[in-house]
Design a protein around this motif. Structure first.
Motif, PDB file in Angstrom:
ATOM      1  N   GLN A 142      81.271  47.538  38.656  1.00 28.88           N
ATOM      2  CA  GLN A 142      81.569  46.695  39.535  1.00 28.88           C
ATOM      3  C   GLN A 142      80.822  45.038  39.877  1.00 28.88           C
ATOM      4  O   GLN A 142      80.774  44.296  39.687  1.00 28.88           O
ATOM      5  N   TYR A 143      79.540  45.339  40.121  1.00 32.74           N
ATOM      6  CA  TYR A 143      78.465  44.627  40.351  1.00 32.74           C
ATOM      7  C   TYR A 143      77.058  44.961  39.561  1.00 32.74           C
ATOM      8  O   TYR A 143      75.953  43.762  39.918  1.00 32.74           O
ATOM      9  N   GLY A 144      76.856  46.067  38.687  1.00 30.63           N
ATOM     10  CA  GLY A 144      75.775  45.672  37.713  1.00 30.63           C
ATOM     11  C   GLY A 144      75.171  46.550  38.401  1.00 30.63           C
ATOM     12  O   GLY A 144      75.081  47.698  38.680  1.00 30.63           O
ATOM     13  N   LEU A 145      73.124  46.954  37.198  1.00 25.80           N
ATOM     14  CA  LEU A 145      72.252  47.780  37.916  1.00 25.80           C
ATOM     15  C   LEU A 145      72.470  47.414  39.576  1.00 25.80           C
ATOM     16  O   LEU A 145      71.958  45.766  39.891  1.00 25.80           O
ATOM     17  N   THR A 146      70.928  48.232  39.696  1.00 25.33           N
ATOM     18  CA  THR A 146      70.400  47.695  40.573  1.00 25.33           C
ATOM     19  C   THR A 146      69.511  46.426  40.978  1.00 25.33           C
ATOM     20  O   THR A 146      69.701  45.902  41.618  1.00 25.33           O
ATOM     21  N   LEU A 147      68.930  46.654  40.134  1.00 18.07           N
ATOM     22  CA  LEU A 147      67.915  45.818  40.046  1.00 18.07           C
ATOM     23  C   LEU A 147      68.542  44.376  39.705  1.00 18.07           C
ATOM     24  O   LEU A 147      68.572  43.109  39.892  1.00 18.07           O
ATOM     25  N   ASP A 148      69.531  44.781  39.736  1.00 22.00           N
ATOM     26  CA  ASP A 148      70.635  42.750  39.275  1.00 22.00           C
ATOM     27  C   ASP A 148      70.688  42.383  40.399  1.00 22.00           C
ATOM     28  O   ASP A 148      71.127  41.083  40.181  1.00 22.00           O
ATOM     29  N   THR A 149      71.410  43.075  41.332  1.00 21.80           N
ATOM     30  CA  THR A 149      71.521  42.955  42.701  1.00 21.80           C
ATOM     31  C   THR A 149      70.086  42.654  43.561  1.00 21.80           C
ATOM     32  O   THR A 149      70.315  42.554  44.973  1.00 21.80           O
ATOM     33  N   ILE A 150      68.964  42.528  43.082  1.00 23.76           N
ATOM     34  CA  ILE A 150      67.827  42.411  44.066  1.00 23.76           C
ATOM     35  C   ILE A 150      67.619  40.689  44.100  1.00 23.76           C
ATOM     36  O   ILE A 150      67.818  39.819  43.471  1.00 23.76           O
ATOM     37  N   GLN A 151      67.591  40.672  45.939  1.00 22.43           N
ATOM     38  CA  GLN A 151      67.409  38.813  46.118  1.00 22.43           C
ATOM     39  C   GLN A 151      65.851  38.850  45.766  1.00 22.43           C
ATOM     40  O   GLN A 151      64.983  37.542  45.712  1.00 22.43           O
TER      41      GLN A 151
END
Length: 451
Positions: A142-151
């Motif tokens: 749904q949202y990609g890899l964890t590193l893709d959600t790093i702000q």
């Protein structure tokens, strides 16, 4: 007075042992001492001292890395235990948390708010190495890899200075950091109840499970659905299990029906909270074993690859070469993901290409006695090579350039197989931010010094 000193020494030794301990006993190493910084400034001071004295060190977070020496050292262990806070911000829909935590801690803190992050898939996984290596999650479709959600993340550079890194203010470090992370800030997403759990099957049902796995991997396109199918040799017997996940209280008809129709030995599948599901997904069967991970990336799941995985589990090697081994576990995990998972972020050092996603098949070998270390290393490398050979024979030639998932890749894997064309950029970053190669005193994947 002597009794008090003895109790104090026991307590200190207990803390030291906790600081250096790892999930796999083969990854635990006696250090000359351990230190527990409490602030980013502490980390900066420690790095400066270690750098000035050229002292080997390790950065120990969750301790789940399988490669010996990657987060252990005969020198100084920097245990990140005290970086253990979780702060959710509903206004920005983000969460900041310390790198000394495991994902269980983050999930517990977010559960009351009915939000979640893209994080680890079983209990006990540390947040730091997992995230920096990429991070494949139950929510990745749904949202990609964890590193893709790093702000953003708080980073201590090798020279001891502290930087709050974002994609806008430090895009080079955001792409391929150099230093020690103390805090992550990740996006959060709404989270309700899930339908999830693990089903275990006997060896007699392996073919039916294999057929269901192939059909799921190739025909299910619902991003809320995910599985991990494992083929396991445990206690002298072949078994299989499937962890099923659907991000809603009830899955649509048809997605998991084929798995459910297969007679099983046990099942924990139910409608439950995400937290409850994760806490039930433990790996204690392999706790306190020696162990290694490895990976064989593939373009797609095929009958040939699944059949080869089973053949490797049943390979006569285990019977003929390791017949004196009292206990061991062989596991090959099939992890399907949708072709769109890399559309949610990037660019990043891993995966260095987002033109095509590859599936990170996981091999796990666990054993008890250290005299078998070399045999199991050779066996896991050979097993991954066999899976790759099958995929190439099927025409999956793109895997020759596939990024190997760094959280699975066994030591000895060429760095170019992990970071590919990004390696030159990482080398440049090392020269810019770590000219004295202070991070080279630590374990892990070693980016070369610039020429």
């Amino acid at each position: 007075m002597l009794f008090k000193k003895l109790i104090s020494r026991i307590a200190a030794d207990s803390q030291y042992l906790h600081d250096i301990s790892h999930y796999a006993t083969s990854s635990t190493e006696d250090s000359v001492c351990s230190v527990e910084p409490g602030t980013a400034e502490d980390v900066g001071i420690i790095l400066q001292i270690l750098g000035e004295n050229q002292t080997p060190f390790a950065v120990k977070d969750g301790g789940h890395i399988m490669n010996p020496g990657y987060s252990s050292t005969p020198g100084v262990t920097i245990a990140m235990t005290r970086f253990n806070t979780v702060n959710y911000d509903s206004d920005t829909e983000t969460v900041a948390f310390g790198t000394g935590l495991v994902w269980d801690d983050v999930y517990k803190a977010l559960d009351p708010y009915n939000v979640n992050v893209v994080g680890g898939r079983v209990s006990g996984i540390g947040v730091s190495g997992y995230t920096l290596g990429g991070g494949y999650s139950w929510l990745t479709n749904q949202y990609g890899l964890t590193l893709d959600t790093i702000q953003a993340f708080e980073l201590v550079l090798p020279n001891g200075s502290i930087v709050n890194v974002t994609d806008s203010n430090n895009p080079d470090l955001f792409y391929g950091l150099k230093g020690i992370v103390t805090t992550f800030i990740l996006r959060t997403f709404p989270q309700g109840e899930v339908w999830a759990g693990q089903v275990t099957y006997s060896g007699a049902e392996v073919q039916a499970v294999t057929d269901a796995t192939y059909n799921f991997a190739n025909y299910v396109v619902d991003p809320k659905a995910a599985i991990i199918t494992t083929y396991d040799y445990i206690g002298g017997a072949l078994v299989s299990s499937v962890i099923m996940f659907y991000d809603a209280p009830t899955p649509p008809a048809g997605i998991f029906d084929e798995f459910i129709a297969v007679p099983s030995l046990a099942s924990t599948v139910s409608t439950q909270s995400f937290l409850s599901f994760i806490l039930s997904s433990v790996e204690e069967v392999s706790l306190n074993c020696r162990g290694l991970y490895h990976t064989a990336p593939v373009e797609r799941i095929t009958p040939g690859i699944l059949e080869e995985a089973i053949a490797l589990i049943e390979c006569q090697f285990w019977y003929n070469e390791l017949q004196d081994q009292s206990a061991y576990i062989i596991s090959i995990d099939i992890e399907p993901f949708l072709p769109t998972i890399l559309d949610h972020g990037g660019p990043s050092a891993y995966p260095y290409t987002r033109v095509q996603r590859f599936l990170p098949l996981n091999l796990y070998f666990g054993w008890v006695h250290p005299q078998y270390d070399a045999e199991f290393y050779d066996a896991i490398v050979a097993s991954a090579s066999s899976l790759t050979t099958v995929a190439l024979a099927e025409g999956q030639t793109a895997i020759l350039f596939a990024p190997h998932y760094p959280n699975y890749a066994v030591y000895g894997t060429p760095l170019s197989s992990i970071y590919g064309t990004a390696l030159s950029e990482l080398t440049t970053l090392k020269g810019l931010y770590d000219p004295m190669s202070i991070m080279g005193l630590a374990g892990g994947w070693k980016v070369p010094n610039p020429m």
